[in-house]
Scaffold this motif. Structure first.
Motif, PDB file in Angstrom:
ATOM      1  N   GLU A 117      -7.592  18.275  -2.717  1.00 40.01           N
ATOM      2  CA  GLU A 117      -6.824  16.996  -2.470  1.00 40.01           C
ATOM      3  C   GLU A 117      -7.322  15.633  -4.197  1.00 40.01           C
TER       4      GLU A 117
ATOM      5  N   ASN B 186      -5.133  13.568  -6.938  1.00 40.28           N
ATOM      6  CA  ASN B 186      -5.332  12.351  -6.861  1.00 40.28           C
ATOM      7  C   ASN B 186      -5.517  11.364  -8.010  1.00 40.28           C
TER       8      ASN B 186
ATOM      9  N   ARG C  12       2.763   8.515   0.525  1.00 35.75           N
ATOM     10  CA  ARG C  12       1.980   9.087   0.375  1.00 35.75           C
ATOM     11  C   ARG C  12       1.346   6.995   0.691  1.00 35.75           C
TER      12      ARG C  12
ATOM     13  N   GLU D  16      -1.432   4.626  -0.955  1.00 37.61           N
ATOM     14  CA  GLU D  16      -1.983   3.803  -1.646  1.00 37.61           C
ATOM     15  C   GLU D  16      -2.390   3.172  -0.736  1.00 37.61           C
TER      16      GLU D  16
ATOM     17  N   GLU E 196       6.097   9.403  -3.608  1.00 35.27           N
ATOM     18  CA  GLU E 196       5.664   9.657  -5.238  1.00 35.27           C
ATOM     19  C   GLU E 196       6.298   8.105  -6.003  1.00 35.27           C
TER      20      GLU E 196
END
Length: 351
Positions: free
Chosen positions: A128, A132, A275, A277, A338
């Motif tokens: 992971e 990233n 996702r 963020e 994404e």
């Protein structure tokens, strides 16, 4: 540690060879009163067992000395040959050079993340982090495990040089050892994840890492609830219990199935991956400072949604008011796919 053991073997071989030369020079000079050149010549021919003959006839004391000296050199030469053959024919020299090169690369790292333990939890955390874009150093005691992963024999999505198309920067050793953590660059790291099988080892790693780097963010794995307080006391910032999370997840699949499916979207466990963020106010483009959430109009521009905001004082606002103006220390929390998050990065983040 294997690397240190290999270096010790080389050092021992060098020490034995040098000591053999010194013993020969001193013995021939003192016992037989040879000149330094003659003593050196006799020492080399004796060690090499070429048998060119004596420079001068030996006395009784000289013959006794040479007899024991030859026996000593048989042991030295045998050990030297075994070390050289191991390093040349078994690839140990190449392995040592590779380890040295990796160590030099790690010494240049700063702000990286250290993962201690490369079992199921450690491996998932590594993957992971790499997805990233984080730079990761793995600390693992099982060298054979790391070798099999690097060679792609694990049955997972590994290539010949590491994981997910990149090299695994590995420090082989016991993570509870301070010198191993220092070798992984703990003083320069930004975070450390300790996912060792034993809770006691994770406590020790957290304690050592906190002492070596007071500003380090430490995430620790625990198997038992009773270990949580110990890990927090040892310096861990957060404690994760995979077994408890797994049990709770299964129960919620029964009572709140749609909520869990949504969480799976966020965690990447579903095919239609979403996702999460975050963006600190300091990372936002300067020309956007002073604008309210309504004026930023993130959803219309990118398709992503601001689902939360952590204020500078630590207060968490869920679905913050549209009139709120983000300020220094605030962190925006966003949700999107994404493509939407990438658009947000381009349009809002300071390059």
């Amino acid at each position: 540690m294997l690397k240190q053991a290999n270096i010790n073997r080389i050092i021992l071989a060098i020490v034995l060879t040098v000591s053999s030369l010194v013993i020969g020079l001193v013995g021939f000079t003192v016992i037989e009163h040879f000149s330094l050149v003659d003593a050196f010549y006799m020492t080399v021919t004796t060690i090499a067992t070429v048998g060119y003959g004596e420079v001068h006839p030996f006395s009784v004391a000289g013959r006794i000395f040479v007899s024991f000296y030859i026996l000593y050199n048989l042991i030295v030469v045998a050990y030297l040959v075994s070390v050289l053959s191991t390093f040349i024919f078994d690839g140990e020299l190449r392995k040592l050079f590779k380890m040295y090169r990796t160590d030099q690369e790690i010494k240049r790292f700063s702000g990286h993340i250290i993962v201690c333990g490369f079992g199921r939890n450690g491996r998932k955390a590594f993957q992971e982090l790499r997805l990233n874009g984080a730079r990761v150093v793995v600390v693992e005691q099982d060298e054979q495990l790391m070798k099999s992963l690097a060679e792609g024999r694990s049955g997972e999505d590994y290539d010949g040089d590491g994981v997910a198309g990149g090299k695994i920067f590995t420090v082989v050793g016991d993570a509870t050892n301070d010198s191993v953590l220092q070798q992984a660059g703990v003083e320069r790291a930004s975070a450390l994840i300790t996912a060792l099988p034993k809770d006691a080892d994770n406590v020790f790693v957290a304690l050592s890492a906190r002492a070596l780097n007071p500003h380090l963010k430490i995430i620790a794995r625990a198997s038992y609830k009773s270990s949580e307080s110990k890990l927090l006391s040892a310096g861990a910032d957060s404690v994760v219990m995979p077994d408890e999370i797994g049990g709770s997840h299964m129960a919620n699949l029964v009572v709140r199935p749609e909520v869990i499916r949504f969480l799976d979207l966020i965690s990447g466990l579903s095919a239609d991956k979403l996702r999460l963020e975050e963006m600190n106010f300091s990372q936002m483009r300067e020309d956007l400072h002073g604008r309210s959430i309504r004026e930023l109009d993130v959803r219309s521009i990118t398709g992503a949604t601001i689902i939360g905001l952590r204020q500078a004082d630590g207060t968490l606002l869920v679905s913050p008011p549209v009139g709120y103006i983000p300020g220094p220390g605030d962190v925006l929390l966003l949700l999107g796919n994404e493509e939407q998050i990438e658009t947000f990065e381009v349009r809002f983040r300071q390059l």
